[in-house]
Scaffold this motif. Structure first.
Motif, PDB file in Angstrom:
ATOM      1  N   TYR A   5       0.823  -1.209   0.000  1.00  0.00           N
ATOM      2  CA  TYR A   5       0.000   0.000   0.000  1.00  0.00           C
ATOM      3  C   TYR A   5       0.858   1.262   0.000  1.00  0.00           C
ATOM      4  O   TYR A   5       0.562   2.215  -0.725  1.00  0.00           O
ATOM      5  CB  TYR A   5      -0.929   0.000   1.217  1.00  0.00           C
ATOM      6  N   GLU A  10       0.458   3.999  -2.977  1.00  0.00           N
ATOM      7  CA  GLU A  10      -0.182   5.280  -2.662  1.00  0.00           C
ATOM      8  C   GLU A  10       0.809   6.301  -2.114  1.00  0.00           C
ATOM      9  O   GLU A  10       0.446   7.163  -1.324  1.00  0.00           O
ATOM     10  CB  GLU A  10      -1.313   5.052  -1.648  1.00  0.00           C
ATOM     11  N   TRP A  11       2.037   6.266  -2.553  1.00  0.00           N
ATOM     12  CA  TRP A  11       3.053   7.147  -1.997  1.00  0.00           C
ATOM     13  C   TRP A  11       2.799   8.611  -2.322  1.00  0.00           C
ATOM     14  O   TRP A  11       3.169   9.514  -1.541  1.00  0.00           O
ATOM     15  CB  TRP A  11       4.443   6.731  -2.476  1.00  0.00           C
ATOM     16  N   SER A  45      -0.203  10.290  -2.590  1.00  0.00           N
ATOM     17  CA  SER A  45      -1.190  10.848  -1.666  1.00  0.00           C
ATOM     18  C   SER A  45      -0.616  10.966  -0.257  1.00  0.00           C
ATOM     19  O   SER A  45      -0.804  11.984   0.431  1.00  0.00           O
ATOM     20  CB  SER A  45      -2.443   9.967  -1.643  1.00  0.00           C
ATOM     21  N   PRO A  63     -11.365   3.087  -0.144  1.00  0.00           N
ATOM     22  CA  PRO A  63     -10.093   3.799  -0.352  1.00  0.00           C
ATOM     23  C   PRO A  63      -9.893   4.944   0.631  1.00  0.00           C
ATOM     24  O   PRO A  63      -8.767   5.195   1.072  1.00  0.00           O
ATOM     25  CB  PRO A  63     -10.213   4.309  -1.795  1.00  0.00           C
ATOM     26  N   ILE A  98      -6.706   5.405   3.379  1.00  0.00           N
ATOM     27  CA  ILE A  98      -5.789   6.547   3.395  1.00  0.00           C
ATOM     28  C   ILE A  98      -5.817   7.226   4.767  1.00  0.00           C
ATOM     29  O   ILE A  98      -4.796   7.740   5.242  1.00  0.00           O
ATOM     30  CB  ILE A  98      -6.125   7.545   2.267  1.00  0.00           C
ATOM     31  N   HIS A 121      -6.434  11.380  -4.886  1.00  0.00           N
ATOM     32  CA  HIS A 121      -7.486  10.739  -5.673  1.00  0.00           C
ATOM     33  C   HIS A 121      -8.486   9.984  -4.817  1.00  0.00           C
ATOM     34  O   HIS A 121      -9.591   9.681  -5.272  1.00  0.00           O
ATOM     35  CB  HIS A 121      -6.853   9.798  -6.711  1.00  0.00           C
ATOM     36  N   GLN A 122      -8.137   9.668  -3.572  1.00  0.00           N
ATOM     37  CA  GLN A 122      -9.104   8.983  -2.698  1.00  0.00           C
ATOM     38  C   GLN A 122     -10.249   9.894  -2.286  1.00  0.00           C
ATOM     39  O   GLN A 122     -11.313   9.421  -1.887  1.00  0.00           O
ATOM     40  CB  GLN A 122      -8.416   8.457  -1.441  1.00  0.00           C
TER      41      GLN A 122
END
Length: 556
Positions: free
Chosen positions: A97, A101-102, A104, A167, A171, A364-365
């Motif tokens: 993960y 998702e680095w 965000s 998502p 986050i 984007h989440q």
């Protein structure tokens, strides 16, 4: 001769066990029906059992009357709870993960945390009288990280499953886990400057240059970078060893399930021995440990980890309710109560929400503005803030001149104790009550309106409903209004009566003849009245399918 043994150990065990048992009996009702967080309930229980009320929990006696011992107990307790929580937070994230998702996370942990730190510090600087900005930076750093313990109340449970996309849940978990360990650079930036330039650097030489040098190689290199490397190494080695033991069938199921919690305890202890950041190491180790998603999938259906998590949460927030300096909110030399209340409101509104609104299009989440408001508001202040409060006061007590704590360090120590504790209580109460109040505000007007309309309908339609039940016996009588109308029109007496429609609440009752309903009746067949009951679809859930459900005829 048996005697009562009213020692603290017996009282604490009875109090804690009794509270958890009673809470367990109604836990589903409180958490899934009323949406109340266990942190708020435990805090209130701690206040009830504290020396301020029932006096069952006596923190000063456990600390032998020493304020320093009490702070050490609180520091070690928060370290233990956060270490376990952060390993579990890293374990519950899906495969790779952090690598995926680095972008965000970089926004939230880099400019996001820096902006939250500055916003909090500016508000504190403006609201606390005669408080230098450097001191405000220290206090603001304590409340910058979001709390992983309180964040679980909005990413787990029925409310999260219905209202928070998956998502977005992930986050929030990842941010709250990582930024707890990354609070050290923000905190020690102000602490080192205070030590070497505060009051002209009295008692300490080197000035700002030495402060920045210590901040760089002690905080960034030794504390942060070493913690990341150590967490990666321990997480990877633990995963490989557990894989090997599982393939050889050397590990039983109980030890397998408890392995992540044991890993958290090991990291907290070893990082404490070498003086590095155990919080960041725990989170990184949890992510690396479940890098291939194997352990997370194997333990997904087991409840041991959530159970341990719940027990720690209940215990730590009961402790907070008992040790919180409630009287200092009213009587202190730092900030008056009305300013303290206004400060709490501003921090909850300004600390995080403007930052998330400014960056939400790049994350984007967060799909739309409503989710940005949700993420911006639910950035709780909790166990992590108390941990950094304890670290701050421990560091400040070491800034001494002639054996006494330096004046500016003592002032900051008093201010951080009052302000951080008050903001933690504000966050627990406000974030703990936000969801139930929003749900109540949404449903209460509709419930009242529906109840009033139903009552009015029942009173207005009481007579026609009675006529519906007697339709079969009165349909062919010439004295009925329908038959008289049919005769005036010259229709046959056997013609079906006109349909009548009644509505009570969400139920529509319609009377019609069997010929009209079925469509195959003959002229010689007498009209048999039929009551059709049609229920409106539920306003919240909507229809179960796209095709309308045909009404079910019920012969009167």
């Amino acid at each position: 001769m048996p005697t009562l043994s009213l020692i603290n150990f017996n009282i604490v065990c009875a109090t804690l066990g009794g509270f958890i048992s009673v809470f367990g009996l109604v836990s589903y009702l409180f958490k899934e029906r009323f949406y109340l967080s266990e942190a708020l309930i435990s805090l209130l229980a701690g206040v009830v059992f504290s020396p301020h009320a029932a006096n069952f929990i006596r923190p000063q006696e456990y600390a032998l009357g020493s304020e320093q011992n009490l702070e050490e107990i609180t520091l070690y307790f928060t370290r233990l709870v956060l270490g376990v929580q952060l390993v579990l937070a890293g374990v519950q994230l899906p495969k790779r993960y952090l690598q995926i998702e680095w972008k965000s996370l970089s926004l939230l942990l880099g400019p996001g945390m820096a902006a939250m730190w500055m916003c909090s510090s500016l508000v504190i600087w403006a609201m606390v009288p005669n408080f230098p900005f450097l001191h405000a930076l220290i206090v603001g750093a304590c409340i910058t990280p979001t709390d992983p313990v309180l964040s679980n109340s909005i990413v787990k449970g029925k409310f999260a499953d219905k209202n928070v996309p998956r998502p977005l849940q992930r986050i929030i978990v990842a941010e709250s886990g990582a930024n707890d360990g990354l609070g050290y650079p923000f905190l020690f930036f102000g602490l080192y400057l205070l030590k070497y330039i505060g009051m002209g650097g009295e008692g300490y030489s080197g000035g700002a240059g030495k402060a920045m040098g210590l901040w760089f190689y002690e905080t960034w290199v030794y504390v942060v970078i070493l913690s990341v490397v150590y967490g990666i190494a321990v997480g990877w080695l633990s995963r490989e060893l557990l894989h090997w033991a599982e393939e050889k069938h050397y590990v039983d199921r109980e030890s397998f399930l408890v392995f992540a919690i044991a890993l958290a305890l090991f990291i907290v202890g070893t990082c404490g021995l070498i003086g590095t950041d155990d919080l960041l190491a725990c989170f990184v180790a949890g992510n690396v440990f479940t890098q291939d998603d194997w352990f997370r999938l194997e333990t997904m259906d087991d409840s041991l980890q959530p159970t341990i998590d719940m027990l720690l949460n209940l215990a730590v927030f009961m402790w907070f309710g008992a040790v919180c300096p409630w009287s200092s909110f009213l009587n202190n030399d730092v900030i008056p109560l009305y300013r303290l209340i206004f400060l709490g409101i501003l921090i909850l509104l300004v600390r995080r929400m403007p930052v998330i609104f400014a960056m939400h299009k790049c994350i984007h989440q967060i799909d739309h503005i409503y989710q940005a408001a949700f993420v911006g508001f639910f950035g709780p202040i909790g166990v992590g803030a108390i941990f950094y409060l304890s670290v701050t006061r421990e560091f400040l007590h070491e800034i001494t001149v002639n054996g006494e704590v330096r004046e500016d360090a003592q002032k900051v120590s008093e201010a951080v104790d009052v302000i951080v504790w008050f903001l933690v209580i504000c966050s627990i109460v406000v974030h703990g009550l936000s969801i139930p109040l929003v749900k109540a505000g949404y449903h209460l007007p509709r419930t009242i309106s529906h109840a009033l309309s139903t009552s009015t309908m029942v009173e207005h339609d009481a007579v026609p409903i009675a006529n519906v039940h007697h339709t079969h016996s009165t349909a062919t009588r010439s004295s009925t209004p329908t038959t008289n109308r049919n005769r005036k029109r010259g229709n046959n007496a056997r013609d079906p009566p006109e349909p009548t429609v009644f509505q009570i609440g969400r139920t529509v009752i319609r009377t019609a003849s069997s010929q009209e309903q079925i469509g195959t009746g003959h002229a010689e067949e007498p009209a048999r009245p039929v009551t059709l009951i049609v229920r409106e679809e539920d306003e919240e859930t909507g229809p179960e399918s796209d095709s309308p459900t045909p009404p079910v005829p019920t012969q009167a």
